[in-house]
Design a protein around this motif. Structure first.
Motif, PDB file in Angstrom:
ATOM      1  N   VAL A 235       0.854  -1.193   0.000  1.00 43.98           N
ATOM      2  CA  VAL A 235       0.000   0.000   0.000  1.00 43.98           C
ATOM      3  C   VAL A 235       0.890   1.243   0.000  1.00 43.98           C
ATOM      4  CG1 VAL A 235      -1.750   1.323   1.252  1.00 43.98           C
ATOM      5  CG2 VAL A 235      -1.858  -1.194   1.218  1.00 43.98           C
ATOM      6  N   ALA A 236       0.738   2.083  -1.016  1.00 48.27           N
ATOM      7  CA  ALA A 236       1.522   3.315  -1.092  1.00 48.27           C
ATOM      8  C   ALA A 236       0.957   4.344  -0.121  1.00 48.27           C
ATOM      9  CB  ALA A 236       1.499   3.860  -2.517  1.00 48.27           C
ATOM     10  N   VAL A 237       1.827   5.226   0.373  1.00 47.12           N
ATOM     11  CA  VAL A 237       1.417   6.279   1.293  1.00 47.12           C
ATOM     12  C   VAL A 237       1.827   7.625   0.701  1.00 47.12           C
ATOM     13  CG1 VAL A 237       1.636   7.244   3.610  1.00 47.12           C
ATOM     14  CG2 VAL A 237       1.663   4.756   3.279  1.00 47.12           C
ATOM     15  N   VAL A 238       0.880   8.566   0.633  1.00 45.32           N
ATOM     16  CA  VAL A 238       1.129   9.891   0.056  1.00 45.32           C
ATOM     17  C   VAL A 238       0.884  10.949   1.118  1.00 45.32           C
ATOM     18  CG1 VAL A 238       0.373  11.574  -1.664  1.00 45.32           C
ATOM     19  CG2 VAL A 238       0.549   9.149  -2.275  1.00 45.32           C
ATOM     20  N   ASP A 239       1.881  11.786   1.371  1.00 46.98           N
ATOM     21  CA  ASP A 239       1.754  12.889   2.324  1.00 46.98           C
ATOM     22  C   ASP A 239       0.998  14.055   1.694  1.00 46.98           C
ATOM     23  OD1 ASP A 239       3.189  11.866   4.591  1.00 46.98           O
ATOM     24  OD2 ASP A 239       5.043  12.119   3.447  1.00 46.98           O
ATOM     25  N   GLY A 240       0.546  14.972   2.546  1.00 47.63           N
ATOM     26  CA  GLY A 240      -0.089  16.194   2.058  1.00 47.63           C
ATOM     27  C   GLY A 240      -1.597  16.104   2.045  1.00 47.63           C
ATOM     28  N   GLU A 241      -2.223  17.278   2.180  1.00 45.19           N
ATOM     29  CA  GLU A 241      -3.682  17.312   2.184  1.00 45.19           C
ATOM     30  C   GLU A 241      -4.254  17.195   0.776  1.00 45.19           C
ATOM     31  OE1 GLU A 241      -5.752  20.219   4.414  1.00 45.19           O
ATOM     32  OE2 GLU A 241      -4.356  20.148   6.112  1.00 45.19           O
ATOM     33  N   VAL A 242      -5.431  16.612   0.705  1.00 48.66           N
ATOM     34  CA  VAL A 242      -6.158  16.492  -0.560  1.00 48.66           C
ATOM     35  C   VAL A 242      -7.003  17.750  -0.747  1.00 48.66           C
ATOM     36  CG1 VAL A 242      -7.964  15.228  -1.784  1.00 48.66           C
ATOM     37  CG2 VAL A 242      -6.177  13.981  -0.530  1.00 48.66           C
ATOM     38  N   ALA A 243      -6.864  18.380  -1.900  1.00 47.20           N
ATOM     39  CA  ALA A 243      -7.582  19.630  -2.174  1.00 47.20           C
ATOM     40  C   ALA A 243      -8.865  19.414  -2.955  1.00 47.20           C
ATOM     41  CB  ALA A 243      -6.680  20.602  -2.924  1.00 47.20           C
ATOM     42  N   GLY A 244      -8.955  18.308  -3.696  1.00 49.96           N
ATOM     43  CA  GLY A 244     -10.152  18.069  -4.502  1.00 49.96           C
ATOM     44  C   GLY A 244     -10.013  16.822  -5.335  1.00 49.96           C
ATOM     45  N   LEU A 245     -11.016  16.611  -6.191  1.00 49.37           N
ATOM     46  CA  LEU A 245     -11.055  15.436  -7.053  1.00 49.37           C
ATOM     47  C   LEU A 245     -10.941  15.852  -8.507  1.00 49.37           C
ATOM     48  CD1 LEU A 245     -14.036  13.452  -5.448  1.00 49.37           C
ATOM     49  CD2 LEU A 245     -11.669  13.624  -4.674  1.00 49.37           C
ATOM     50  N   GLU A 246     -10.310  15.006  -9.290  1.00 46.42           N
ATOM     51  CA  GLU A 246     -10.243  15.204 -10.736  1.00 46.42           C
ATOM     52  C   GLU A 246     -11.407  14.462 -11.383  1.00 46.42           C
ATOM     53  OE1 GLU A 246      -7.834  16.854 -12.885  1.00 46.42           O
ATOM     54  OE2 GLU A 246      -7.571  17.888 -10.962  1.00 46.42           O
ATOM     55  N   ILE A 247     -12.148  15.164 -12.237  1.00 43.29           N
ATOM     56  CA  ILE A 247     -13.300  14.579 -12.919  1.00 43.29           C
ATOM     57  C   ILE A 247     -13.138  14.787 -14.416  1.00 43.29           C
ATOM     58  CG2 ILE A 247     -15.811  14.520 -13.114  1.00 43.29           C
ATOM     59  CD1 ILE A 247     -14.798  13.807 -10.329  1.00 43.29           C
ATOM     60  N   ALA A 248     -13.335  13.730 -15.183  1.00 43.91           N
ATOM     61  CA  ALA A 248     -13.281  13.815 -16.641  1.00 43.91           C
ATOM     62  C   ALA A 248     -14.406  12.970 -17.224  1.00 43.91           C
ATOM     63  CB  ALA A 248     -11.928  13.339 -17.163  1.00 43.91           C
ATOM     64  N   ASP A 249     -15.202  13.584 -18.093  1.00 43.36           N
ATOM     65  CA  ASP A 249     -16.331  12.883 -18.713  1.00 43.36           C
ATOM     66  C   ASP A 249     -17.231  12.245 -17.658  1.00 43.36           C
ATOM     67  OD1 ASP A 249     -15.438  13.530 -21.297  1.00 43.36           O
ATOM     68  OD2 ASP A 249     -14.093  11.793 -21.312  1.00 43.36           O
ATOM     69  N   ASP A 250     -17.504  13.011 -16.592  1.00 43.24           N
ATOM     70  CA  ASP A 250     -18.359  12.569 -15.498  1.00 43.24           C
ATOM     71  C   ASP A 250     -17.839  11.302 -14.830  1.00 43.24           C
ATOM     72  OD1 ASP A 250     -20.539  12.906 -13.779  1.00 43.24           O
ATOM     73  OD2 ASP A 250     -21.780  11.517 -14.936  1.00 43.24           O
ATOM     74  N   ARG A 251     -16.522  11.157 -14.781  1.00 43.33           N
ATOM     75  CA  ARG A 251     -15.893  10.038 -14.084  1.00 43.33           C
ATOM     76  C   ARG A 251     -14.780  10.571 -13.197  1.00 43.33           C
ATOM     77  NH1 ARG A 251     -18.400   5.689 -13.265  1.00 43.33           N
ATOM     78  NH2 ARG A 251     -16.427   4.616 -12.941  1.00 43.33           N
ATOM     79  N   PHE A 252     -14.680  10.022 -11.999  1.00 49.71           N
ATOM     80  CA  PHE A 252     -13.584  10.351 -11.095  1.00 49.71           C
ATOM     81  C   PHE A 252     -12.303   9.725 -11.640  1.00 49.71           C
ATOM     82  CE2 PHE A 252     -11.146   8.580  -7.417  1.00 49.71           C
ATOM     83  CZ  PHE A 252     -10.576   9.780  -6.995  1.00 49.71           C
ATOM     84  N   THR A 253     -11.270  10.547 -11.810  1.00 51.72           N
ATOM     85  CA  THR A 253     -10.024  10.042 -12.415  1.00 51.72           C
ATOM     86  C   THR A 253      -8.801  10.224 -11.530  1.00 51.72           C
ATOM     87  OG1 THR A 253      -9.642  12.170 -13.521  1.00 51.72           O
ATOM     88  CG2 THR A 253     -10.865  10.471 -14.753  1.00 51.72           C
ATOM     89  N   GLY A 254      -8.921  11.005 -10.445  1.00 48.81           N
ATOM     90  CA  GLY A 254      -7.744  11.176  -9.623  1.00 48.81           C
ATOM     91  C   GLY A 254      -7.957  12.110  -8.457  1.00 48.81           C
ATOM     92  N   VAL A 255      -6.958  12.157  -7.593  1.00 48.16           N
ATOM     93  CA  VAL A 255      -6.966  13.002  -6.399  1.00 48.16           C
ATOM     94  C   VAL A 255      -5.989  14.148  -6.608  1.00 48.16           C
ATOM     95  CG1 VAL A 255      -6.306  13.084  -3.963  1.00 48.16           C
ATOM     96  CG2 VAL A 255      -7.645  11.150  -4.829  1.00 48.16           C
TER      97      VAL A 255
END
Length: 323
Positions: free
Chosen positions: A198-218
């Motif tokens: 399981v990878a671990v990523v530091d830092g706060e999440v600011a929002g979600l990436e959406i493309a063509d009404d699909r969630f694609t990333g953080v």
């Protein structure tokens, strides 16, 4: 509402409420279900782990349940109950309650069954609410199979995040834990995460990436985008307890692993509350219950309510015979 007084008024028309209505209708009780039309699982596309109804859309399952309950005489109306109050006992000692809706309608009942469910309070990250029940998830048993083998993110907002990440690892070998506002994992937890890949990523999440009404990333506060196809969050489960509180009942905190995950109304195993004549079933009293469990709880409560009414009917009949 076709009559002024019913044997049982059920507040909430989800799986628990309709199951209770079905049982009570089959027991030849007069039953009124008042439903606000806000099922918790409305954003989800399908219901899972419901034996015999696997993958049924939530709206379809409710329609089936309404038809079954109505087939045994239950009356189902739309409305939002504002409050309930106990009525003075009759001269024979018969219990009763008055239920008042927000639009001013009122109805009386000998017994109450409250199945109002809960509200999922999401972390304050832009975009989460819009994707809730689609790609933003919380329960692996509800949604894990549908995102199996896909890139999954886990948003840490509390001490249970590592537990969540390790659990979701069962469904995918591509899991990333975003530390966000959660606590730093311990050395032992870091070792567990590393051992499971399981990878671990530091830092706060600011929002979600959406493309063509699909969630694609953080999207992180730094501007970095981490591609993901599903995001797991820890919602706070808050019981819709206003009606029960109007009767004097108080919600209590529920903990998991020493962490408060929400609030619920305590009951005994049959759903009986501390207020005589009032039962509760489903997520309002069991926060982690799935749909099939809520339906089972509604059945249990319905049977208990009928048994209590039989006891009262018998006592009143004996008193009348002696008079």
């Amino acid at each position: 509402m076709k009559q002024q007084r019913y044997d049982v008024v059920i507040v909430g028309g989800g799986a628990a409420g309709l199951s209770g209505a079905l049982a009570l209708g089959r027991a030849r009780r007069s039953v009124l279900v008042i439903d606000a039309g806000e099922p918790r699982n409305a954003p989800a596309s399908h219901v899972h782990n419901y034996l015999g109804r696997e993958s049924t859309p939530p709206g379809e399952l409710l329609a089936i349940g309404r038809g079954e309950a109505a087939g045994y005489g239950a009356e189902i109306v739309e409305g939002r109950v504002a409050s309930a109050e106990r009525l003075p006992e009759s001269g024979e000692g018969e219990q009763g309650f008055r239920v008042v809706t927000e639009d001013g309608r009122s109805v009386e009942a000998r017994r109450l069954l409250v199945t109002t469910g809960l509200v999922d309070e999401l972390p304050p990250v832009p975009g989460l609410a819009e994707r809730w029940g689609r790609e933003v998830l919380h329960c692996p048993y509800c949604h894990g199979h549908e995102v199996a083998d896909r890139p999954i993110g886990v948003l840490a907002t509390g001490p249970l995040a590592v537990h969540q990440a390790l659990m979701w690892r069962q469904w995918s070998d591509d899991v990333t834990l975003f530390l966000h506002t959660g606590p730093e994992p311990t050395e032992e937890e870091y070792e567990q995460l590393a051992a499971r890949g399981v990878a671990v990523v530091d830092g706060e999440v600011a929002g979600l990436e959406i493309a063509d009404d699909r969630f694609t990333g953080v999207t992180l506060a730094s501007g970095r985008v981490v591609p993901r196809e599903a995001l797991v969050v820890q919602a706070r489960f808050t019981a819709r307890s206003a009606v029960l509180e109007s009767l004097g009942l108080k919600p209590v905190a529920q903990e998991m692993g020493g962490v408060v995950i929400g609030s619920y109304i305590p009951t005994d195993p049959t759903g009986a509350t501390e207020v005589p004549g009032v039962w509760a079933a489903g997520n309002v009293t069991r926060l982690t219950e799935q749909v099939i469990g809520a339906a089972a709880a509604g059945l249990m409560a319905g049977g208990a309510v009928n048994g209590d009414l039989i006891t009262e009917d018998t006592r009143l009949a004996v008193a009348a015979r002696r008079a």
